[in-house]
Design a protein around this motif. Structure first.
Motif, PDB file in Angstrom:
ATOM      1  N   PHE A 139       0.739  -1.376   0.038  1.00 48.22           N
ATOM      2  CA  PHE A 139      -0.063  -0.062   0.009  1.00 48.22           C
ATOM      3  C   PHE A 139       0.613   1.376   0.110  1.00 48.22           C
ATOM      4  N   ALA A 140       1.983   1.215   0.352  1.00 45.47           N
ATOM      5  CA  ALA A 140       3.031   2.590   0.639  1.00 45.47           C
ATOM      6  C   ALA A 140       3.726   2.538  -0.557  1.00 45.47           C
ATOM      7  N   ARG A 141       3.758   1.911  -1.757  1.00 41.21           N
ATOM      8  CA  ARG A 141       4.762   1.885  -2.868  1.00 41.21           C
ATOM      9  C   ARG A 141       4.345   3.479  -3.720  1.00 41.21           C
ATOM     10  N   LYS A 142       4.988   3.971  -4.001  1.00 42.01           N
ATOM     11  CA  LYS A 142       4.924   5.354  -4.653  1.00 42.01           C
ATOM     12  C   LYS A 142       4.253   5.177  -5.892  1.00 42.01           C
ATOM     13  N   GLN A 143       4.192   4.273  -6.836  1.00 46.01           N
ATOM     14  CA  GLN A 143       3.387   4.067  -7.831  1.00 46.01           C
ATOM     15  C   GLN A 143       1.785   4.161  -7.642  1.00 46.01           C
ATOM     16  N   LYS A 144       1.498   3.527  -6.537  1.00 48.52           N
ATOM     17  CA  LYS A 144       0.316   2.912  -5.945  1.00 48.52           C
ATOM     18  C   LYS A 144      -0.406   3.905  -5.044  1.00 48.52           C
ATOM     19  N   LEU A 145       0.203   5.012  -4.772  1.00 49.53           N
ATOM     20  CA  LEU A 145      -0.115   5.940  -3.826  1.00 49.53           C
ATOM     21  C   LEU A 145      -1.618   6.546  -4.059  1.00 49.53           C
ATOM     22  N   ARG A 146      -1.988   6.841  -5.325  1.00 44.41           N
ATOM     23  CA  ARG A 146      -3.332   7.301  -5.613  1.00 44.41           C
ATOM     24  C   ARG A 146      -4.206   6.346  -5.279  1.00 44.41           C
ATOM     25  N   GLY A 147      -3.986   4.915  -5.543  1.00 37.08           N
ATOM     26  CA  GLY A 147      -5.128   3.742  -5.460  1.00 37.08           C
ATOM     27  C   GLY A 147      -5.190   3.548  -4.063  1.00 37.08           C
ATOM     28  N   THR A 148      -4.042   3.679  -3.094  1.00 36.66           N
ATOM     29  CA  THR A 148      -4.181   3.396  -1.559  1.00 36.66           C
ATOM     30  C   THR A 148      -4.912   4.629  -1.137  1.00 36.66           C
ATOM     31  N   ILE A 149      -4.494   6.071  -1.526  1.00 40.31           N
ATOM     32  CA  ILE A 149      -5.385   6.944  -0.934  1.00 40.31           C
ATOM     33  C   ILE A 149      -6.992   6.924  -1.340  1.00 40.31           C
ATOM     34  N   CYS A 150      -7.326   6.422  -2.407  1.00 45.00           N
ATOM     35  CA  CYS A 150      -8.763   6.148  -2.885  1.00 45.00           C
ATOM     36  C   CYS A 150      -9.278   5.001  -2.004  1.00 45.00           C
ATOM     37  N   PHE A 151      -8.573   3.888  -2.161  1.00 40.34           N
ATOM     38  CA  PHE A 151      -9.122   2.778  -1.320  1.00 40.34           C
ATOM     39  C   PHE A 151      -9.301   2.963   0.060  1.00 40.34           C
ATOM     40  N   LEU A 152      -8.158   3.623   0.974  1.00 40.71           N
ATOM     41  CA  LEU A 152      -8.480   3.689   2.238  1.00 40.71           C
ATOM     42  C   LEU A 152      -9.340   5.003   2.561  1.00 40.71           C
ATOM     43  N   GLY A 153      -9.372   5.841   1.672  1.00 42.80           N
ATOM     44  CA  GLY A 153     -10.559   7.128   1.582  1.00 42.80           C
ATOM     45  C   GLY A 153     -11.834   6.665   1.719  1.00 42.80           C
ATOM     46  N   GLY A 154     -12.076   5.727   0.635  1.00 43.78           N
ATOM     47  CA  GLY A 154     -13.459   5.254   0.414  1.00 43.78           C
ATOM     48  C   GLY A 154     -13.812   4.253   1.890  1.00 43.78           C
ATOM     49  N   ILE A 155     -12.919   3.644   2.325  1.00 47.47           N
ATOM     50  CA  ILE A 155     -13.329   2.732   3.523  1.00 47.47           C
ATOM     51  C   ILE A 155     -13.409   3.785   4.499  1.00 47.47           C
ATOM     52  N   LEU A 156     -12.870   4.988   4.732  1.00 50.47           N
ATOM     53  CA  LEU A 156     -13.023   5.823   5.766  1.00 50.47           C
ATOM     54  C   LEU A 156     -14.579   6.627   5.596  1.00 50.47           C
TER      55      LEU A 156
END
Length: 138
Positions: free
Chosen positions: A58-75
């Motif tokens: 989840f912390a990879r730089k190229q996956k940062l946008r996906g991580t933010i969207c995924f965790l933001g959606g969960i929030l």
């Protein structure tokens, strides 16, 4: 399958999490089911690949946008906005796990009945385009 006991529990949790999320969507975005599905999915994923690899995934730089969207959606689901949360979470899921779709498609094409359906002349190009794979595996 050569899975440890912890990984087997992780597979079960991930499966139940996915089922709870699908049930939550079918029941008109029931927030409780979606939140429970999200918790089960994340805890199952952590048990399957381990906490350190999960963090690095989840912390990879190229996956940062996906991580933010995924965790933001969960929030957003936890904050009682299940419809918007699931849309944002789906975008994040596609950004995070989109690289695995060609692998899953190749596996599905090797199954007896599903492989035949996916290899039909009008279905194959559409599925290839959706999965992002260049050539179809026959």
């Amino acid at each position: 399958m050569w899975l440890s006991d912890t990984q087997k529990i992780g597979v079960a949790l991930t499966t139940f999490g996915s089922l709870f999320m699908m049930l939550g969507v079918m029941l008109f975005f029931d927030g409780a089911l979606l939140a429970l599905g999200n918790l089960l999915f994340l805890s199952g994923l952590t048990l399957i690949i381990g906490p350190q690899k999960t963090f690095y995934f989840f912390a990879r730089k190229q996956k940062l946008r996906g991580t933010i969207c995924f965790l933001g959606g969960i929030l957003l689901v936890f904050l009682k906005y299940p419809f918007i949360g699931m849309i944002v979470e789906t975008l994040g899921f596609l950004n995070l796990f989109g690289d695995f779709f060609p692998v899953v498609l190749t596996f599905l094409r090797q199954l007896p009945f599903i492989g035949t359906l996916l290899s039909l002349p009008y279905v194959s190009p559409v599925v290839d385009r959706l999965a992002g794979s260049r050539a179809s595996a026959v």
